[in-house]
Structures are given as C-alpha cells and as structure tokens.
Design a protein around this motif. Structure first.
Motif, PDB file in Angstrom:
ATOM      1  N   SER A  93      -3.414 -11.793  -3.073  1.00 15.66           N
ATOM      2  CA  SER A  93      -4.090 -11.270  -1.926  1.00 15.66           C
ATOM      3  C   SER A  93      -4.292  -9.679  -1.679  1.00 15.66           C
ATOM      4  CB  SER A  93      -3.258 -11.952  -0.542  1.00 15.66           C
ATOM      5  OG  SER A  93      -2.073 -11.139  -0.398  1.00 15.66           O
ATOM      6  N   HIS A 121      -3.210  -2.493   4.039  1.00 13.21           N
ATOM      7  CA  HIS A 121      -4.033  -2.694   5.193  1.00 13.21           C
ATOM      8  C   HIS A 121      -4.671  -1.370   5.509  1.00 13.21           C
ATOM      9  CE1 HIS A 121      -0.964  -6.267   6.288  1.00 13.21           C
ATOM     10  NE2 HIS A 121      -2.168  -6.514   5.466  1.00 13.21           N
ATOM     11  N   ASN A 176      -2.041  -9.261  10.848  1.00 12.06           N
ATOM     12  CA  ASN A 176      -1.178  -9.919   9.995  1.00 12.06           C
ATOM     13  C   ASN A 176       0.357 -10.490  10.504  1.00 12.06           C
ATOM     14  OD1 ASN A 176       1.471  -7.885   7.911  1.00 12.06           O
ATOM     15  ND2 ASN A 176       0.546 -10.161   7.586  1.00 12.06           N
ATOM     16  N   ASN A 207       4.491  -8.485   7.875  1.00 15.67           N
ATOM     17  CA  ASN A 207       5.618  -7.575   6.850  1.00 15.67           C
ATOM     18  C   ASN A 207       5.147  -6.237   7.530  1.00 15.67           C
ATOM     19  OD1 ASN A 207       6.870  -6.240   5.188  1.00 15.67           O
ATOM     20  ND2 ASN A 207       5.447  -6.710   3.411  1.00 15.67           N
ATOM     21  N   ALA A 227      -0.192 -13.818   4.484  1.00 11.12           N
ATOM     22  CA  ALA A 227       0.643 -13.982   3.152  1.00 11.12           C
ATOM     23  C   ALA A 227       1.898 -14.875   3.506  1.00 11.12           C
ATOM     24  CB  ALA A 227       1.013 -12.570   2.873  1.00 11.12           C
ATOM     25  N   TYR A 228       2.381 -14.929   4.933  1.00  9.12           N
ATOM     26  CA  TYR A 228       3.841 -15.629   4.869  1.00  9.12           C
ATOM     27  C   TYR A 228       3.585 -17.075   6.028  1.00  9.12           C
ATOM     28  CZ  TYR A 228       5.481 -11.450   3.093  1.00  9.12           C
ATOM     29  OH  TYR A 228       5.633 -10.361   2.262  1.00  9.12           O
ATOM     30  N   SER A 283      -1.717 -16.053   0.209  1.00  9.28           N
ATOM     31  CA  SER A 283      -0.995 -15.703  -1.239  1.00  9.28           C
ATOM     32  C   SER A 283      -0.121 -16.916  -1.599  1.00  9.28           C
ATOM     33  CB  SER A 283      -0.321 -14.610  -0.875  1.00  9.28           C
ATOM     34  OG  SER A 283       0.546 -14.184  -2.018  1.00  9.28           O
ATOM     35  N   SER A 314       2.251 -15.983  -3.782  1.00 11.82           N
ATOM     36  CA  SER A 314       3.334 -15.138  -4.247  1.00 11.82           C
ATOM     37  C   SER A 314       4.629 -15.628  -3.776  1.00 11.82           C
ATOM     38  CB  SER A 314       3.046 -13.779  -3.987  1.00 11.82           C
ATOM     39  OG  SER A 314       1.900 -13.237  -4.908  1.00 11.82           O
ATOM     40  N   LYS A 315       4.609 -15.631  -2.200  1.00  9.43           N
ATOM     41  CA  LYS A 315       5.659 -16.037  -1.522  1.00  9.43           C
ATOM     42  C   LYS A 315       5.728 -17.462  -1.269  1.00  9.43           C
ATOM     43  CE  LYS A 315       5.581 -11.709  -1.404  1.00  9.43           C
ATOM     44  NZ  LYS A 315       5.532 -10.768  -0.404  1.00  9.43           N
ATOM     45  N   ARG A 354      -0.199 -13.386  -9.756  1.00 11.90           N
ATOM     46  CA  ARG A 354      -1.133 -12.604  -9.128  1.00 11.90           C
ATOM     47  C   ARG A 354      -2.390 -13.816  -8.915  1.00 11.90           C
ATOM     48  NH1 ARG A 354       0.624 -10.481  -6.861  1.00 11.90           N
ATOM     49  NH2 ARG A 354      -0.933  -8.736  -6.370  1.00 11.90           N
ATOM     50  N   VAL A 355      -2.154 -14.676  -7.809  1.00 16.54           N
ATOM     51  CA  VAL A 355      -2.993 -15.652  -7.370  1.00 16.54           C
ATOM     52  C   VAL A 355      -3.001 -15.480  -5.710  1.00 16.54           C
ATOM     53  CG1 VAL A 355      -3.942 -17.970  -7.277  1.00 16.54           C
ATOM     54  CG2 VAL A 355      -2.417 -17.119  -9.450  1.00 16.54           C
TER      55      VAL A 355
HETATM   56  C1  LIG Z   1       1.679  -8.753   4.264  1.00 20.58           C
HETATM   57  C2  LIG Z   1       1.418  -8.863   2.781  1.00 20.58           C
HETATM   58  N1  LIG Z   1       0.148  -9.024   2.424  1.00 20.58           N
HETATM   59  C3  LIG Z   1      -0.046  -9.075   1.084  1.00 20.58           C
HETATM   60  C4  LIG Z   1       0.912  -9.157   0.166  1.00 20.58           C
HETATM   61  C5  LIG Z   1       0.595  -9.143  -1.337  1.00 20.58           C
HETATM   62  O1  LIG Z   1       0.663 -10.305  -1.808  1.00 20.58           O
HETATM   63  P1  LIG Z   1       0.173 -10.838  -3.180  1.00 20.58           P
HETATM   64  O2  LIG Z   1       1.126 -10.732  -4.191  1.00 20.58           O
HETATM   65  O3  LIG Z   1      -0.778 -12.023  -3.085  1.00 20.58           O
HETATM   66  O4  LIG Z   1      -0.909  -9.628  -3.615  1.00 20.58           O
HETATM   67  C6  LIG Z   1       2.311  -8.743   0.503  1.00 20.58           C
HETATM   68  C7  LIG Z   1       3.227  -8.761  -0.301  1.00 20.58           C
HETATM   69  O5  LIG Z   1       4.467  -8.472  -0.073  1.00 20.58           O
HETATM   70  C8  LIG Z   1       2.583  -9.065   2.087  1.00 20.58           C
HETATM   71  O6  LIG Z   1       3.610  -8.764   2.498  1.00 20.58           O
END
Ligand SMILES: Cc1ncc(COP(=O)(O)O)c(C=O)c1O
Length: 403
Positions: A102, A130, A173, A177, A207-208, A236, A238-239, A247-248
C-alpha cells in the motif's frame, strides 16, 4: 556537484536511523536487544498461501511480465472482500488497482494527483509516507490533529478557510499507525460531507482493517453513502496475512482517481510477480480463519505488553487495534524527547522502541511499541525495564540524600 539533489533535500535523514544505529552497535557487542521498534510482522505467512505461490511458480507462463494494475482474479478477490467485509460494491475493472504494497500505491497516488505547491492536510503524528509521498512530488503539507474528533473537524475547516491554494486532499488513517486511534462511521460521514462540499479528495489508509481486538471491526470510509465520489482507500496484505515482504496492497474507490493511479503505474511497473498475485488471491478468498489467527496472536501480545510494562512502572494504554501501542514517555524522562529516550532504553534496558518524533513533531512525547516479539520476549523486555527504572530511582534517591 556536492549539493544535495532537490528531491533528496526534501527527505530528511530517517529519524529512526539514529536509533537503528544504536541498536546495531549494541547487537555487534553481543547484546540481546528486544526489538519492539519497527512495525515488521514476525509471523510466518499462512502455509496455504506459500503453497499456492510454489504451485504457481512452476508454471512458466507466470514468469512473464504481469499486469500493472493487477491480474483480474486478484482484483475480483478484493472486490469480494469489500462486499463481504464492508458491504461496499466495487467494479474490479475500474475501481480497483493492485499495488506493490500500500505504501507504493499511496506514494504513486500522490505523484498522480499533486502539482507543485498543492496543499495536503495530513495528520501529525502519522505514518511517514502520508506526508513524504506528497513532499516528494512538490506538494506542501499542512498538519492536522491525528485524533478523529471535533478538533480534527475544526482543523480541516480552518485549513480550508486559510490555506492558499485551497487543500486538494485530506489523509485519513484509522486505525492509526502510530497512535492506534480509531474512527467511527459517523466521523467518516462528517469528513465526507466536508470533502464533498469543498471538492477535496479523501485518501484513506486502512492498513489495519483486520487487526482489531475489542470493539467493532474498523469501518471503511467507502461505507458512507456518496464517499465514492471523492475517496480512494488503501489496504494491505502485509499485516492482515503476515505478508510484508510480498508487497501486495490495493487502492480502491473513485474511478477517476483510480484511473490516474493506474496511468502512472503503467509507466512505472509491470505489477507484482504473477505467482505472488495468485497466492495473494488465494489468501483473500480463503476468508477469515487465517486472519483470526493473526488477530489472536496480536491480542495476546497486547495483553502481555500492557500488563507486564504496567507492573514494571511504564504505563502503556491498551490499543484496541493495530499492532502498536502508543505510550507517553514517563514524566521523569519526557524532557529528553523521544529520540534520546529511545536511545537510552537501548543502552540501559536492551529494549528498542520507535521514537514518536519519527512520525511527526507532535509525537515527541511518545514512543511507539510494536507487537513484533513473542510473549516471552515482551515479558523479558518488561523485566529489563523494571530493573532499569528501579536502578534509576535508586540512584536518584542516593543523589538526593547526598545533596
Ligand atoms: C498505516 C500504514 N500504511 C501503510 C503501511 C505499509 O504497508 P505495505 O506493506 O502494504 O506497503 C504501513 C506499514 O507499516 C502502515 O503502518
């Protein structure tokens, strides 16, 4: 040719680098640092996703350039996820782009929509891309509060009345984070109403979306009727699926904005490696079981962190989502600022955290603690902290007695 390049000058050295150097030096001395600093998930990707990758990679047809906006199956899977989870209907052809994480999607969206000098309203503190995504493209950042409340709404209203030129976009967001603040659908409705009234784009980083523990699942801005007119939202893998290295991610929402992002990406990349996209499709389509497991691990770690750090004398408010706790620096050390405090914790307690100032100047009274070590290691970190705080108190008392 010794002067910094124009763009590089807009990117100050990563604040975390100072702390990372301390961490590396301690490790080089053989110290076992418990690393709660970086938000880098330590859990393995579910095995069925890895298996799917291995299966797909054996087919030589997957070795060619892929599709820049993502293979159709993956975009369909993301549409099904939004329908299932948020009751939001998306057209996979025009309202969804798969991104290389993302972060890449967000940065290239900034690139697609920003002209030099454009003003963007960005929370402070926040995840660095951001702000820097826009600063890199020549945009200007106006900080707004991170907490989603009346003050936030007043701040965006003031910003629109006083910024010249008028802001082009608002960044959201939630769950956030680093603060773990959460937004309600009512709050989103207020922001959407405002954005539509003033013709401002909303970029929401979700993302969360799936890392929540106590309350209701975090909503999507796109659930607000009419939000699609002004909003793009980023999610994302990722989490959610412990796939940070793969990386998706995705951008979904307004067709005009998605088309702009797709255009920029079509010049820059050929999409993620097809087997990765095939495996990501399997993950998204597999439903909730894998996600529930990830959530449960973070929930237990959260409980252990709050309880054990609290007993050690370091108050950590329990986050009800994300994989981070956002803790105010204990009063006695607050004057040091978050970088010096974080460096001291590495040196004296063998514990690494992220300094709050790395997420913006208004984060400097805080540190971010990531739930990326197991429960045993988190308890060990708490014991180290307790020992450190007790020694400090002891020394303070001795100094006072001697004075
Ligand atoms: C709020 C937020 N957005 C985006 C990302 C990045 O995610 P991605 O791995 O999909 O690039 C993170 C990663 O820590 C994040 O905390």
């Amino acid at each position: 040719m010794t002067e910094e390049f124009h763009k590089v000058r807009r990117l100050p050295p990563y604040v975390f680098e100072e702390v990372n150097k301390k961490k590396a030096a301690a490790r080089a001395r053989g110290v076992d640092i418990i690393d709660l600093g970086m938000g880098n998930p330590d859990l393995p990707t579910p095995s069925f996703v890895v298996d799917k990758l291995c299966e797909a990679i054996r087919d030589p047809r997957t070795h060619r350039y892929s599709a820049s906006k993502g293979i159709a199956g993956l975009r369909r899977a993301q549409a099904a996820y939004y329908a299932r989870r948020f009751n939001v209907k998306l057209n996979p052809d025009t309202q969804i782009v798969a991104t290389l994480g993302s972060k890449e999607g967000f940065a290239n969206m900034a690139q697609a929509i920003t002209a030099p000098g454009d003003v963007v309203l960005c929370p402070n503190p926040t995840y660095p891309i951001h702000a820097f995504g826009f600063l890199m493209t020549g945009g200007t950042i106006r900080s707004i509060p991170a907490r989603p409340d009346e003050d936030f709404l007043r701040a965006i209203d003031r910003a629109v009345r006083h910024s010249i030129p008028k802001p082009i976009a608002i960044i959201l967001n939630y769950p956030s984070n680093p603060t773990a603040y959460e937004a309600t659908l009512d709050f989103y409705a207020e922001v959407v109403k405002f954005a539509k009234e003033h013709e401002i784009i909303i970029l929401s980083d979700l993302a969360y979306a799936e890392i929540f523990f106590d309350g209701a699942p975090p909503p999507s801005v796109l659930e607000v009727p009419g939000a699609m007119d002004v909003t793009v939202e980023f999610t994302s893998m990722s989490k959610t699926f412990s796939m940070p290295g793969w990386r998706v991610g995705f951008a979904v929402g307004n067709e005009r904005l998605i088309a702009a992002l797709a255009r920029v990406k079509s010049y820059l990349d050929y999409g993620a490696f097809t087997p990765i996209q095939v495996a990501a499709t399997a993950a998204l389509n597999a439903g909730d079981a894998a996600i529930e497991e990830v959530r449960s691990v973070y929930r237990h770690r959260r409980n252990v962190l709050v309880e054990s750090f609290g007993r050690a004398g370091f108050h950590v408010p329990p986050p009800s989502s994300t994989m981070f706790a956002w803790a105010q620096i204990p009063e006695a050390y607050r004057h040091m600022g978050s970088v010096e405090f974080s460096k001291m914790l590495i040196e004296k307690a063998d514990v690494a955290v992220a300094p709050g100032v790395g997420f913006g100047e208004y984060g400097d009274d805080f540190v971010r603690i990531a739930l990326v070590e197991n429960e045993h290691r988190i308890r060990q970190a708490a014991r180290n902290l307790r020992r450190f705080l007790a020694t400090e108190q002891d020394q303070g008392q001795k100094a006072a007695a001697g004075a």
